[in-house]
Design an enzyme around this catalytic site. Structure first.
Site, PDB file in Angstrom:
ATOM      1  N   ARG A  59      33.145  50.221  29.587  1.00 30.30           N
ATOM      2  CA  ARG A  59      34.133  50.685  30.576  1.00 30.30           C
ATOM      3  C   ARG A  59      33.894  50.022  31.934  1.00 30.30           C
ATOM      4  O   ARG A  59      34.825  49.788  32.707  1.00 30.30           O
ATOM      5  CB  ARG A  59      34.094  52.216  30.706  1.00 30.30           C
ATOM      6  CG  ARG A  59      34.908  52.767  31.876  1.00 30.30           C
ATOM      7  CD  ARG A  59      35.280  54.232  31.684  1.00 30.30           C
ATOM      8  NE  ARG A  59      34.135  55.062  31.391  1.00 30.30           N
ATOM      9  CZ  ARG A  59      33.309  55.562  32.318  1.00 30.30           C
ATOM     10  NH1 ARG A  59      33.496  55.302  33.591  1.00 30.30           N
ATOM     11  NH2 ARG A  59      32.298  56.328  31.969  1.00 30.30           N
ATOM     12  N   TYR A  88      59.385  47.167  41.031  1.00 34.39           N
ATOM     13  CA  TYR A  88      59.496  47.605  39.633  1.00 34.39           C
ATOM     14  C   TYR A  88      59.585  49.144  39.626  1.00 34.39           C
ATOM     15  O   TYR A  88      58.883  49.799  40.411  1.00 34.39           O
ATOM     16  CB  TYR A  88      58.268  47.100  38.868  1.00 34.39           C
ATOM     17  CG  TYR A  88      58.042  47.815  37.568  1.00 34.39           C
ATOM     18  CD1 TYR A  88      58.992  47.764  36.544  1.00 34.39           C
ATOM     19  CD2 TYR A  88      56.886  48.548  37.341  1.00 34.39           C
ATOM     20  CE1 TYR A  88      58.790  48.438  35.349  1.00 34.39           C
ATOM     21  CE2 TYR A  88      56.672  49.220  36.149  1.00 34.39           C
ATOM     22  CZ  TYR A  88      57.641  49.166  35.158  1.00 34.39           C
ATOM     23  OH  TYR A  88      57.437  49.837  33.986  1.00 34.39           O
ATOM     24  N   ASP A 145      52.317  41.925  44.201  1.00 36.62           N
ATOM     25  CA  ASP A 145      52.474  41.891  42.754  1.00 36.62           C
ATOM     26  C   ASP A 145      53.048  40.511  42.411  1.00 36.62           C
ATOM     27  O   ASP A 145      54.182  40.187  42.767  1.00 36.62           O
ATOM     28  CB  ASP A 145      53.416  43.030  42.318  1.00 36.62           C
ATOM     29  CG  ASP A 145      53.558  43.133  40.807  1.00 36.62           C
ATOM     30  OD1 ASP A 145      53.418  42.100  40.129  1.00 36.62           O
ATOM     31  OD2 ASP A 145      53.818  44.242  40.308  1.00 36.62           O
ATOM     32  N   LYS A 171      53.033  40.485  30.781  1.00 39.24           N
ATOM     33  CA  LYS A 171      54.198  39.607  30.898  1.00 39.24           C
ATOM     34  C   LYS A 171      53.798  38.142  30.649  1.00 39.24           C
ATOM     35  O   LYS A 171      53.369  37.814  29.578  1.00 39.24           O
ATOM     36  CB  LYS A 171      54.851  39.833  32.267  1.00 39.24           C
ATOM     37  CG  LYS A 171      55.114  41.315  32.594  1.00 39.24           C
ATOM     38  CD  LYS A 171      56.033  41.954  31.586  1.00 39.24           C
ATOM     39  CE  LYS A 171      56.385  43.413  31.802  1.00 39.24           C
ATOM     40  NZ  LYS A 171      55.462  44.313  32.430  1.00 39.24           N
TER      41      LYS A 171
END
Ligand SMILES: Cc1ncc(COP(=O)(O)O)c(C=O)c1O
Length: 395
Positions: A62, A115, A185, A210
């Site tokens: 993690r 977004y 972004d 993406k």
């Protein structure tokens, strides 16, 4: 050649080589998938030193993982950043960045359209933690919106779904004058077209789902910034929130990155031709593509992007009914909400990606019922042009 006089490596070379070396134990060139959730530190003292940060080494997947670290190294090199940290999704990357960098009582300004998922975080999640998010339409409105409580400026360029362009250099200049952190972004542009850190932005975030993955088969997110900021974001996002990327996904994203510059160039060249086809068709009211001289962000895009990208949106004259007919008539282009894939994808933002955005804000953004978003893939452009032409002719 001396190291400091060596020419900077090109983006295609970085995409292939950065962040990885053949595996020292086997010579494997492709980064092995390291599935271990825990790593032996051998003895008591080493364990104590690694946990205190005194000595390096993997501990627990993690916190950090060798396969994920290879992806992070590649992304840091591509974005010209000092360090990177990967997450389980783009939203995990964005929320971890925000939670690490703002606190109750702070103000945040977001510039341009966002977004839908990110917009929801600004509008509904941050206020629950005492952070006030203010929206401005462009960088030129920033100065007036800044107060002594402003801690962070967030932007997305080109934005989703209107393809609006935010001037990153101007944003960074204004923010730096007030010692405010900036986050961009860069999902739509990718480091192949824009490198926000080189324009003065502090933190770059990505939906790696993406273009980075590029094949529609992996979900992930990445943050690139200075080592100090990345350490802070890793601490909150991975150690506390636990939004870590699986090593299996990391392996797919590394493979995707190797062809990123080739895919982005091919798709961008096709998108330019498709934008002109749409622009000239009588059924289309407006095309939102930064490569068109009529686009309000064209001049800034010419400065801060090396090409205009693979995404566009366009407004059909017949509203929702026309959008439905157009989308249902497409044969080669697939109806789906993702983007940046090898496959061309199209969607109706008002009823999909931006359906959760309040109607007044949607209208303010320009997300009308006739708007269609198109993500151009790497198919032969003549085939795509034919498919889009026949779907337009069905209107
Ligand atoms: C610009 C942008 N940022 C962030 C996200 C969220 O990424 P993810 O779906 O990987 O969580 C998306 C998703 O579509 C996006 O388009």
């Amino acid at each position: 050649m001396a190291k400091d006089t060596a020419p900077a490596l090109g983006i295609r070379t970085l995409a292939v080589h950065a962040g990885q070396t053949p595996d020292p134990s086997t010579g494997a060139i492709a980064t092995p998938i390291s599935t271990a959730s825990a790593y032996s530190y051998g003895d008591f003292d080493t364990g104590e030193q690694r946990f205190s940060g005194e000595s390096p080494g993997y501990l627990y997947s993690r916190f950090a993982n060798p396969t994920v670290a290879a992806l992070e190294g590649k992304m840091a090199a591509l974005e010209a950043g000092e360090s990177a940290v990967a997450f389980a999704s783009g939203m995990a990357a964005i929320c971890s960045t925000l939670m690490a960098l703002v606190s109750s009582g702070d103000e945040l300004i977001h510039v341009g359209t966002l977004y839908g998922g990110t917009e929801g975080v600004m509008r509904t999640l941050l206020p629950r933690f005492g952070v006030h998010a203010i929206h401005v339409a462009s960088a030129s409105e920033l100065q007036a919106a800044i107060t002594d409580k402003t801690r962070l400026i967030f932007t997305e360029t080109p934005d989703n779904p209107m393809l609006g362009i935010v001037d990153l250099a101007q944003t960074a200049r204004i923010a730096q004058a007030h010692q405010i952190l900036t986050v961009a972004d860069n999902t739509f542009a990718t480091p192949c077209l824009t490198r926000p850190l080189t324009l003065g932005i502090d933190v770059v975030v990505h939906s790696a789902t993406k273009f980075i993955g590029g094949h529609g088969d992996a979900t992930g997110g990445v943050v690139v910034a200075s080592r100090a900021l990345v350490d802070k974001i890793r601490g909150v996002g991975l150690k506390q929130f636990g939004g870590c990327l699986s090593p299996f996904e990391a392996s797919l994203l590394i493979r995707g990155l190797k062809t990123l510059p080739l895919r982005v160039e091919a798709a961008s060249l096709s998108a330019e031709r498709i934008a002109w086809l749409l622009d000239e068709h009588p059924a289309v009211a407006t095309v939102f593509y930064p490569g068109l001289p009529s686009h309000p962000g064209h001049a800034v895009a010419r400065r801060q992007m090396s090409r205009f990208g693979a995404l566009m949106a366009f407004e059909l004259k017949g509203g929702k009914a026309a959008a439905r007919t157009f989308l249902d008539s497409l044969a080669l282009v697939t109806q789906a909400v993702s983007l940046g894939d090898t496959d061309s994808l199209a969607c109706h933002p008002a009823s999909t990606t931006h359906s959760a955005v309040a109607e007044d804000i949607r209208r303010q953004y320009g997300v009308t019922d006739g708007l269609v978003r198109l993500s151009v893939g790497i198919e032969d452009v003549e085939d795509l042009l034919r498919d889009i032409q026949q779907a337009l002719d069905a209107l």
